[in-house]
Design a protein around this motif. Sequence first.
Motif, mmCIF file in Angstrom:
data_model
loop_
_atom_site.group_PDB
_atom_site.id
_atom_site.type_symbol
_atom_site.label_atom_id
_atom_site.label_comp_id
_atom_site.label_asym_id
_atom_site.label_seq_id
_atom_site.Cartn_x
_atom_site.Cartn_y
_atom_site.Cartn_z
ATOM 1 N N ALA A 119 -7.478 -2.178 7.835
ATOM 2 C CA ALA A 119 -7.502 -2.371 6.380
ATOM 3 C C ALA A 119 -8.722 -1.727 5.748
ATOM 4 C CB ALA A 119 -7.450 -3.861 6.049
ATOM 5 N N ALA A 120 -9.821 -1.622 6.528
ATOM 6 C CA ALA A 120 -11.025 -1.004 5.970
ATOM 7 C C ALA A 120 -10.862 0.488 5.780
ATOM 8 C CB ALA A 120 -12.218 -1.298 6.892
ATOM 9 N N ALA A 121 -9.943 1.091 6.524
ATOM 10 C CA ALA A 121 -9.743 2.540 6.406
ATOM 11 C C ALA A 121 -8.731 2.905 5.336
ATOM 12 C CB ALA A 121 -9.290 3.103 7.756
ATOM 13 N N GLY A 166 -5.130 10.357 4.796
ATOM 14 C CA GLY A 166 -5.031 11.800 4.655
ATOM 15 C C GLY A 166 -4.334 12.210 3.380
ATOM 16 N N LYS A 167 -3.464 11.337 2.858
ATOM 17 C CA LYS A 167 -2.731 11.657 1.630
ATOM 18 C C LYS A 167 -3.596 11.429 0.397
ATOM 19 C CE LYS A 167 1.336 10.128 -0.953
ATOM 20 N NZ LYS A 167 1.924 11.448 -1.135
ATOM 21 N N ALA A 168 -4.504 10.464 0.441
ATOM 22 C CA ALA A 168 -5.276 10.101 -0.741
ATOM 23 C C ALA A 168 -6.139 11.226 -1.276
ATOM 24 C CB ALA A 168 -6.126 8.865 -0.451
ATOM 25 N N PRO A 169 -6.874 11.978 -0.454
ATOM 26 C CA PRO A 169 -7.703 13.050 -1.027
ATOM 27 C C PRO A 169 -6.885 14.124 -1.712
ATOM 28 C CG PRO A 169 -8.415 12.509 1.192
ATOM 29 C CD PRO A 169 -7.121 11.800 0.982
ATOM 30 N N ALA A 170 -5.685 14.416 -1.217
ATOM 31 C CA ALA A 170 -4.866 15.464 -1.841
ATOM 32 C C ALA A 170 -4.443 15.076 -3.228
ATOM 33 C CB ALA A 170 -3.630 15.734 -0.977
ATOM 34 N N VAL A 171 -4.302 13.786 -3.481
ATOM 35 C CA VAL A 171 -3.833 13.340 -4.793
ATOM 36 C C VAL A 171 -4.976 13.059 -5.740
ATOM 37 C CG1 VAL A 171 -2.484 11.553 -5.955
ATOM 38 C CG2 VAL A 171 -1.754 12.404 -3.744
ATOM 39 N N THR A 172 -6.122 12.662 -5.189
ATOM 40 C CA THR A 172 -7.196 12.169 -6.048
ATOM 41 C C THR A 172 -8.448 13.012 -5.982
ATOM 42 O OG1 THR A 172 -7.947 10.713 -4.279
ATOM 43 C CG2 THR A 172 -6.325 9.830 -5.802
ATOM 44 N N ALA A 173 -8.315 14.257 -5.469
ATOM 45 C CA ALA A 173 -9.520 15.061 -5.301
ATOM 46 C C ALA A 173 -10.105 15.524 -6.611
ATOM 47 C CB ALA A 173 -9.211 16.270 -4.417
ATOM 48 N N ALA A 174 -9.286 15.690 -7.638
ATOM 49 C CA ALA A 174 -9.809 16.198 -8.900
ATOM 50 C C ALA A 174 -10.690 15.157 -9.575
ATOM 51 C CB ALA A 174 -8.659 16.585 -9.820
ATOM 52 N N CYS A 232 0.824 -1.216 0.000
ATOM 53 C CA CYS A 232 0.000 0.000 0.000
ATOM 54 C C CYS A 232 0.854 1.261 0.000
ATOM 55 C CB CYS A 232 -0.921 -0.008 1.221
ATOM 56 S SG CYS A 232 -2.182 -1.314 1.185
ATOM 57 N N LEU A 233 2.060 1.191 0.557
ATOM 58 C CA LEU A 233 2.951 2.348 0.547
ATOM 59 C C LEU A 233 3.632 2.536 -0.804
ATOM 60 C CD1 LEU A 233 4.616 1.850 4.047
ATOM 61 C CD2 LEU A 233 2.982 3.619 3.426
ATOM 62 N N VAL A 234 3.806 1.462 -1.552
ATOM 63 C CA VAL A 234 4.464 1.552 -2.863
ATOM 64 C C VAL A 234 3.482 1.953 -3.946
ATOM 65 C CG1 VAL A 234 5.615 0.205 -4.666
ATOM 66 C CG2 VAL A 234 6.311 -0.051 -2.281
ATOM 67 N N HIS A 235 2.279 1.332 -3.943
ATOM 68 C CA HIS A 235 1.330 1.520 -5.039
ATOM 69 C C HIS A 235 0.224 2.483 -4.623
ATOM 70 C CE1 HIS A 235 3.086 -1.820 -7.321
ATOM 71 N NE2 HIS A 235 3.173 -2.457 -6.163
ATOM 72 N N GLU A 242 -2.618 0.999 12.092
ATOM 73 C CA GLU A 242 -3.644 2.045 12.105
ATOM 74 C C GLU A 242 -3.039 3.436 11.897
ATOM 75 O OE1 GLU A 242 -5.628 1.587 15.772
ATOM 76 O OE2 GLU A 242 -6.628 -0.302 15.224
ATOM 77 N N ALA A 243 -1.835 3.692 12.492
ATOM 78 C CA ALA A 243 -1.192 4.994 12.301
ATOM 79 C C ALA A 243 -0.786 5.191 10.840
ATOM 80 C CB ALA A 243 0.024 5.094 13.222
ATOM 81 N N ALA A 244 -0.230 4.162 10.220
ATOM 82 C CA ALA A 244 0.150 4.268 8.808
ATOM 83 C C ALA A 244 -1.074 4.449 7.923
ATOM 84 C CB ALA A 244 0.937 3.031 8.387
ATOM 85 N N THR A 245 -2.179 3.782 8.286
ATOM 86 C CA THR A 245 -3.405 3.907 7.498
ATOM 87 C C THR A 245 -3.950 5.329 7.570
ATOM 88 O OG1 THR A 245 -3.949 1.584 7.833
ATOM 89 C CG2 THR A 245 -5.752 3.055 7.243
ATOM 90 N N ALA A 246 -3.893 5.917 8.767
ATOM 91 C CA ALA A 246 -4.375 7.294 8.901
ATOM 92 C C ALA A 246 -3.557 8.247 8.035
ATOM 93 C CB ALA A 246 -4.320 7.715 10.374
#
Length: 968
Positions: free
Chosen positions: A225-227, A337-345, A205-208, A329-333
């Motif tokens: 994993a659900a988050a 938080g990173k996903a919306p910044a990259v995929t918001a458009a 998940c950190l690579v892809h 859980e910390a890595a998932t959080a």
Amino acid sequence: MILDAAHPAAASAPAEPIVLPTPASPARRPPLPIVAAVVPIGAAVVMWLVTGSLFMLLFAALGPLIAVASIIDGAHAQRRERRRSAAETAAAVARATVELGHRHDHERGVQQTVHPDAGRLLQRPADLWRPAAERGDTLVVGAGDGVSAARVIGGGDSGDAAALRAAAGTVQHVPVAIPVRVGVCVVGARVVAMAVARALVLQLCLVHPPERLAILCAPPGEDWAAALPHRAGRPSALGSGALGAGAPGSGALGAGPLGAGALRLAFAGPGQPVPDDADVVIAVAATGAPVPLRCGAVLTVAGADTARFEHGAHRRTLTVEAVSALQAEAATAMLAGKAPAVTAAEPEALRFADLTGPASTAPGRDHLAVPIGTESGGEAIVDLVGDGPHAVVAGVTGSGKSELMITWIVALCASRPPSEVCFLLADFKGGTAFDSLAQLPHVTGVLTDLDGTGARRALESLRAELRRREAELMRAGARDIRDEGVQLPRLVIVVDEFAAVLSEHPELRAVFTDVAARGRALGMHLILGTQRVAGVVRDALLANCPLRISLRVTDPADSRAVIGSAVAAQLPGGEDARGLAYVRRAADADPRLTRIALTTADDVAGIAARTGARDAPHAPWLPALPARIPLEKLRAVERAPDDAGRLVLGVADEPHRQRQPIVELVIGEDRGLVAVGAARSGKSTLIELLAGQAESALRIAADPVAAWDSAAAAERDGIRGGVLLIDDVDALALSFPPEYAAVFLERMERIVRAAGASGSTVVMTAQRLAGPVARIADLLPLRAILPMASRIDHVSAGGEPAAYDPAAVPGRARLAGRLVQFATPPNPPDPRDGRRAASPPPQIPVWTPRSPVTAVVSRPAAAQAAALTTALPDARVRTVDEPAPGILLDELHGSRTILVGDPDGWQRHWSLFCRIRAEHDVVVSTACAADFRALTGRRELPPYTVVAPQRSWLVPPSGEVSRIVLPG
């Protein structure tokens, strides 16, 4: 197949082996010095016999003493050498051990960079979700020993050296990676095995990024994993372990559909079924339980951080990574938080026609605000004046940089008339990105890759535009372009591939920096597109570009240099992400993710049709001179009233003044022009151009006979019409014999010197300037340098090295510091026909005897006499060597007599020849040209003529020599 860490590292490890010194061989015991011991004994006996003294026998003891001392000293030296050699060997081994450690560390670091595990990825957040191709489609299952590329040689049989040589081939604790689709089953106690499996899932998940990886299922209790943004579908029934439907082709929520080649991951607990559409399986099994069929590799956990790894025939013990549920859980959080910044458009392509801003934006002189796409709050509005005055657009090839600039330009054209904004477009990447925009009336020019000459024009044109706008502000008494008294449109200079411009033409950097510094007040704005910013756009220029836009870049440093953050380096690749960009205005605290609208050809055509050609703006960039300018086109231009004394030469290029004026040659005022150029460079066309305008000009013909007569007439009678034209003077001089060439060039020099005083103009062309031709050229004040064969020829003709253009077209010349394209006459000479004569050779009359007695000098005399006898039956033809010449002396005043002789025959009858020469005509054949002056007593050369049968000169007792053709 196991990807061992040492294999790729071998390419980066130092190729030279570590060399240990060879230990010294044990020294042999020195032999007993028998000779040294015996010689003193013999000497002592001889001395006793000679002297009779018993004391002499004491010297016999020296031999054994010396031998014993030698043995003791040799043994001591051997021990000392052994100690020194052992110390050197130990030091060399120690140094080699340190060097080997450095090389192993280097190999280990390379592999850990290429194949990072979850812990190292979390330590480098900026490297997350980089394109998967940079790391390969692999999964790191642990760390173990690998084969090293380092080698140690030498050292002999020493135990330390042998141990070092053995250790060199193995590098410890390097990543062990397998193809990701092999699948891994972690076997062991549930708590430890689940921690190891979590680390493997988290690593993927950190690579892809989410569009490259979707998690189909997870074991019960693994709520973290659900988050994850990689989950497939919305979480449902986590107690059963399903994250969602997991249908083929489904993508991660918020990341758009999965791209081509994306992976579907099944994270399965003990006894949990694996979905059929899973590409990658990471499963957990209890000890003794069967391994899922989709798992090709097995990790049998033996402790908290060790496991037995099995893959095919490979068996080895590895150090494995384990992640607790809290750490996951910390890595998932962090990833969530990173996903919306990259995929918001929006994932779908956005059309320019869908934007409402271009048609509704109110015009105004104080801003250029237009929408270029959409962002989270609606349409993304950028104002080149308010947010600028200049902008930098960065992005790798394929990220949509050209489409962004096209949309920006079209939006401005849709909202402003050409009287308010105009554009100068430059595309230096060899493409045709801006060609479709040329139809817009706002676009004053579209430039492509520049050569050396074009770069100079660019520099001079931009500086001229700066001066023009400064003069306009000064005339209006205004401080900047916003003043109502200034009627200037804002000029936007758009450059695609700015790095290519500066690499080919670094001299343009200064003018762009000048425009950036002074452009706000003058209404000149820059939009600079480049793949990289670091090292390309210097601080002095970047500081004046507060409006920053970054599409996807590969280096986080480039992203930070543009928008102050590394997020642009984390943008996903692929066609779906094309046109995603981060926009940061001067007032923005953080960059804003924007989906750029796509402009079509219909959008451009519609704006061009609505705008029309009204209010066409001033062009800051004149087009280059055409390769051909007809004379009729220039004659149609309104010119000065005294056109009769002005001859049109062509058109000059003055980018520093933003004009292309007509160049003329004023008869009498311009004393002369010399044009130097290679073959087919336009020299003859220039002569034809001037000859057609000055019909009464005196033209030196290309035929050497006619040229000789024309030059003689010009020297004797002056230049009729006030213009003298001579083409290829150096080639014409070479068509004469050496003595004629020297006289011809001297005559031309006298003509040119006298032209100034007589108010005449001389125009001369040549291929090279050397010797007398160069001396004549120096007398002419104007020099035009046409295309030359090489840079050396160009410089030799007086041109500047930097002004040489190997691709110059015929008729393109440097004249008085300006680039000039000579005009083309209505009927230009065909360069394939070679140099064309200006007039036919003069007609030479057939000779008829006028004098009672004529002396003919010809060779052979008998044949010439026979020919004259046949051609002139009424004349009395004799050879000078016939008997009784004295009889002829009495007949000098009788009937017409022709005496024929060769030069030697006339030398034998010299008195007769002198009497005839003084009172009658003499004819000298061209075959006897070498004896002309000796026989005739004249110092000047006869008129030039081609040496041919029957061609001769008629020499009267007084008067000028003329050409004739003997009859017969």
